[in-house]
Write a protein that holds these residues in place. Sequence first.
Motif, PDB file in Angstrom:
ATOM      1  N   SER A   1       0.819  -1.211   0.000  1.00 14.98           N
ATOM      2  CA  SER A   1       0.000   0.000   0.000  1.00 14.98           C
ATOM      3  C   SER A   1       0.855   1.265   0.000  1.00 14.98           C
ATOM      4  CB  SER A   1      -0.919  -0.013   1.217  1.00 14.98           C
ATOM      5  OG  SER A   1      -0.147  -0.067   2.397  1.00 14.98           O
ATOM      6  N   GLY A   2       0.227   2.366  -0.362  1.00 15.43           N
ATOM      7  CA  GLY A   2       0.913   3.651  -0.400  1.00 15.43           C
ATOM      8  C   GLY A   2       0.956   4.303   0.979  1.00 15.43           C
ATOM      9  N   TRP A   3       1.490   5.518   1.019  1.00 11.87           N
ATOM     10  CA  TRP A   3       1.650   6.258   2.271  1.00 11.87           C
ATOM     11  C   TRP A   3       1.208   7.703   2.069  1.00 11.87           C
ATOM     12  CZ3 TRP A   3       3.605   4.579   7.023  1.00 11.87           C
ATOM     13  CH2 TRP A   3       4.000   3.244   7.049  1.00 11.87           C
ATOM     14  N   HIS A   4       0.658   8.269   3.125  1.00 13.78           N
ATOM     15  CA  HIS A   4       0.295   9.679   3.155  1.00 13.78           C
ATOM     16  C   HIS A   4       1.267  10.354   4.127  1.00 13.78           C
ATOM     17  CE1 HIS A   4      -2.621  13.036   4.350  1.00 13.78           C
ATOM     18  NE2 HIS A   4      -2.096  13.323   3.184  1.00 13.78           N
ATOM     19  N   ILE A   5       1.973  11.393   3.667  1.00 16.25           N
ATOM     20  CA  ILE A   5       3.018  12.041   4.452  1.00 16.25           C
ATOM     21  C   ILE A   5       2.711  13.537   4.528  1.00 16.25           C
ATOM     22  CG2 ILE A   5       5.495  12.491   4.642  1.00 16.25           C
ATOM     23  CD1 ILE A   5       5.884  10.016   2.762  1.00 16.25           C
TER      24      ILE A   5
ATOM     25  N   VAL B   1       6.891  15.767  11.110  1.00 14.22           N
ATOM     26  CA  VAL B   1       6.510  14.963   9.947  1.00 14.22           C
ATOM     27  C   VAL B   1       5.658  13.804  10.442  1.00 14.22           C
ATOM     28  CG1 VAL B   1       7.351  13.557   8.021  1.00 14.22           C
ATOM     29  CG2 VAL B   1       8.670  15.550   8.782  1.00 14.22           C
ATOM     30  N   GLU B   2       4.545  13.545   9.766  1.00 14.50           N
ATOM     31  CA  GLU B   2       3.681  12.413  10.087  1.00 14.50           C
ATOM     32  C   GLU B   2       3.450  11.612   8.815  1.00 14.50           C
ATOM     33  OE1 GLU B   2       0.071  13.742  11.917  1.00 14.50           O
ATOM     34  OE2 GLU B   2       1.146  14.803  13.502  1.00 14.50           O
ATOM     35  N   ALA B   3       3.539  10.289   8.932  1.00 14.04           N
ATOM     36  CA  ALA B   3       3.299   9.399   7.796  1.00 14.04           C
ATOM     37  C   ALA B   3       2.316   8.322   8.229  1.00 14.04           C
ATOM     38  CB  ALA B   3       4.603   8.764   7.321  1.00 14.04           C
ATOM     39  N   GLU B   4       1.409   7.968   7.336  1.00 16.04           N
ATOM     40  CA  GLU B   4       0.394   6.964   7.642  1.00 16.04           C
ATOM     41  C   GLU B   4       0.204   6.057   6.443  1.00 16.04           C
ATOM     42  OE1 GLU B   4      -4.204   6.906   9.313  1.00 16.04           O
ATOM     43  OE2 GLU B   4      -3.254   8.793   8.801  1.00 16.04           O
ATOM     44  N   ARG B   5       0.155   4.750   6.700  1.00 10.21           N
ATOM     45  CA  ARG B   5      -0.050   3.770   5.632  1.00 10.21           C
ATOM     46  C   ARG B   5      -1.479   3.884   5.108  1.00 10.21           C
ATOM     47  NH1 ARG B   5       1.159  -2.364   6.983  1.00 10.21           N
ATOM     48  NH2 ARG B   5       3.182  -1.453   7.421  1.00 10.21           N
ATOM     49  N   LEU B   6      -1.638   3.892   3.789  1.00  9.61           N
ATOM     50  CA  LEU B   6      -2.954   4.024   3.175  1.00  9.61           C
ATOM     51  C   LEU B   6      -3.566   2.665   2.871  1.00  9.61           C
ATOM     52  CD1 LEU B   6      -2.187   6.832   0.574  1.00  9.61           C
ATOM     53  CD2 LEU B   6      -3.424   7.060   2.724  1.00  9.61           C
ATOM     54  N   GLY B   7      -4.858   2.570   3.022  1.00 10.19           N
ATOM     55  CA  GLY B   7      -5.592   1.386   2.600  1.00 10.19           C
ATOM     56  C   GLY B   7      -5.273   0.120   3.360  1.00 10.19           C
ATOM     57  N   ALA B   8      -4.626   0.226   4.495  1.00  9.89           N
ATOM     58  CA  ALA B   8      -4.284  -0.974   5.276  1.00  9.89           C
ATOM     59  C   ALA B   8      -5.425  -1.276   6.249  1.00  9.89           C
ATOM     60  CB  ALA B   8      -2.995  -0.747   6.045  1.00  9.89           C
ATOM     61  N   PRO B   9      -5.694  -2.563   6.477  1.00 10.68           N
ATOM     62  CA  PRO B   9      -6.703  -2.901   7.482  1.00 10.68           C
ATOM     63  C   PRO B   9      -6.229  -2.444   8.868  1.00 10.68           C
ATOM     64  CG  PRO B   9      -5.600  -4.871   6.675  1.00 10.68           C
ATOM     65  CD  PRO B   9      -5.106  -3.741   5.850  1.00 10.68           C
ATOM     66  N   PRO B  10      -7.129  -2.245   9.807  1.00  8.16           N
ATOM     67  CA  PRO B  10      -6.750  -1.712  11.124  1.00  8.16           C
ATOM     68  C   PRO B  10      -5.617  -2.475  11.812  1.00  8.16           C
ATOM     69  CG  PRO B  10      -9.130  -1.808  10.939  1.00  8.16           C
ATOM     70  CD  PRO B  10      -8.570  -2.471   9.711  1.00  8.16           C
TER      71      PRO B  10
END
Length: 192
Positions: free
Chosen positions: A95-99, A119-128
């Motif tokens: 999955s992609g990432w939102h930064i 800086v904050e990064a979060e994995r996109l489209g990953a299950p909880p």
Amino acid sequence: MRLRGSSLAPLLGLGALAAFSFWANEALQRPLATTTPRAVGADHSFSAPHARLFDSEGQLAYEARGTRLEHRAESGDYILEQADLTLHPRQDGPSGWHIRSERARFLADRTHAMLENMVEAERLGAPPESAMRLKARDVTLNLETHTAESTAPMSAEGQHWQSRADTFRADFTSQQLLQEGRVHDRHEPLRR
């Protein structure tokens, strides 16, 4: 034949118009004066930009949004305020990432970006159960290899765990996180 004063006025007016027309034509034919290129500061800027960055194979790699983008004449860097980046996954990749960061400085080499301040990064489209959020300061992002690193302390958290470390290196393609220095992990098992 004698010209009267009233007959002379239209001829003088026509002569003046012809002289003005000749002068205007000459002025328009001359090139404009050039200015020396700016050596320091922003030589151009954009409000509310939205840019797409492609990899060497022509695939969409990143999308970048922000409040203002400016090009710095002294370094060739682009500075994006209130940077909001999306790292798109490679074909058949994870999955992609939102930064997000306060400022992103895309260096003149166009292969690195310095993400400044928080800086904050979060994995996109990953299950909880696979979700992950990273927080750090002053992160270097390699745009070609899809890696990020920082020598500042970082934290990572998922659904039932938290981790802190002195420094880190993340590979967004392989989904690997390398933490160095003092590492402190906390796991909270599911309660049933």
